[in-house]
Design a protein around this motif. Structure first.
Motif, mmCIF file in Angstrom:
data_model
loop_
_atom_site.group_PDB
_atom_site.id
_atom_site.type_symbol
_atom_site.label_atom_id
_atom_site.label_comp_id
_atom_site.label_asym_id
_atom_site.label_seq_id
_atom_site.Cartn_x
_atom_site.Cartn_y
_atom_site.Cartn_z
ATOM 1 N N ASP A 94 0.837 -1.194 0.000
ATOM 2 C CA ASP A 94 0.000 0.000 0.000
ATOM 3 C C ASP A 94 0.877 1.252 0.000
ATOM 4 O O ASP A 94 1.915 1.287 0.668
ATOM 5 C CB ASP A 94 -0.919 0.021 1.226
ATOM 6 N N ASN A 120 -6.406 -4.056 -2.569
ATOM 7 C CA ASN A 120 -7.280 -2.889 -2.462
ATOM 8 C C ASN A 120 -6.777 -1.830 -3.428
ATOM 9 O O ASN A 120 -5.761 -1.180 -3.170
ATOM 10 C CB ASN A 120 -7.300 -2.350 -1.031
ATOM 11 N N ASN A 123 -5.663 1.671 -2.317
ATOM 12 C CA ASN A 123 -4.511 1.831 -1.437
ATOM 13 C C ASN A 123 -3.166 1.754 -2.149
ATOM 14 O O ASN A 123 -2.140 2.024 -1.535
ATOM 15 C CB ASN A 123 -4.551 0.780 -0.324
#
Length: 189
Positions: A94, A120, A123
């Motif tokens: 991330d 994600n 991120n």
């Protein structure tokens, strides 16, 4: 020599232990590939070895040859991309990966996966610095069978992702692609 060292004999009786021995003895990926190909060639001439065994050896060897690298910034991403071998996976931690070379990441290795470690897409952000005066592109991909997954690519002067005419099987999965001055995804016809 592979055969004289006893690896071939060990492999015939204990295939997994022979592969483990190769890795534990510090064989580099390239040497390992050569050793596996020699082993497969020699086994294919052995009439006591079935074709199923050869298929298992080949499949298992490709799993061991591929590696996974985790990166945390754009410089590490470039280093991983430039040293990748077919089948490798690059996991991006991330964070924001600011393109600092003016043009973006060039993916020249076939069968490579670049994806978010957290999966994600919000991120993991690859940013070109702006649509005017920023990096030319996020990813330029002349390689075949490349996968970009779970990241955001944004703020580039030309294209977020660009491929070449002869590129085959580019996969862009669960990504956000936005804010490019020209085309967001340039895939020649």
């Amino acid at each position: 020599n592979f055969v004289k060292s006893g690896y071939y004999t060990n492999f015939k009786s204990k295939s997994l232990s022979a592969f483990t021995k190769l890795i534990k003895n510090g064989y580099s990926k390239d040497i390992f590939k050569c050793q596996v190909m020699i082993m497969i060639k020699r086994l294919s001439k052995d009439r006591n070895i079935s074709s199923k065994m050869l298929l298992i050896v080949f499949c298992f060897s490709t799993l061991l040859i591929a590696s996974t690298v985790t990166v945390g910034n754009f410089s590490e991403l470039m280093e991983a991309v430039n040293s990748a071998s077919p089948g490798d996976t690059i996991l991006m931690k991330d964070g924001t990966y600011t393109i600092n070379n003016g043009y973006g990441a060039q993916i020249r290795t076939n069968d490579i996966v670049i994806k978010s470690l957290s999966n994600n897409r919000n991120n993991v952000i690859v940013s070109g610095g702006g649509m005017s005066g920023g990096a030319d592109y996020g990813f330029w991909i002349p390689a075949h069978n490349a996968t970009i997954q779970g990241i955001t690519i944004q703020d580039v002067a030309n294209h977020c992702i660009q491929t070449d005419v002869n590129n085959h099987k580019l996969r862009v999965i669960n990504c956000v692609i936005r804010n490019s001055y020209e085309q967001i995804l340039k895939v020649p016809a």
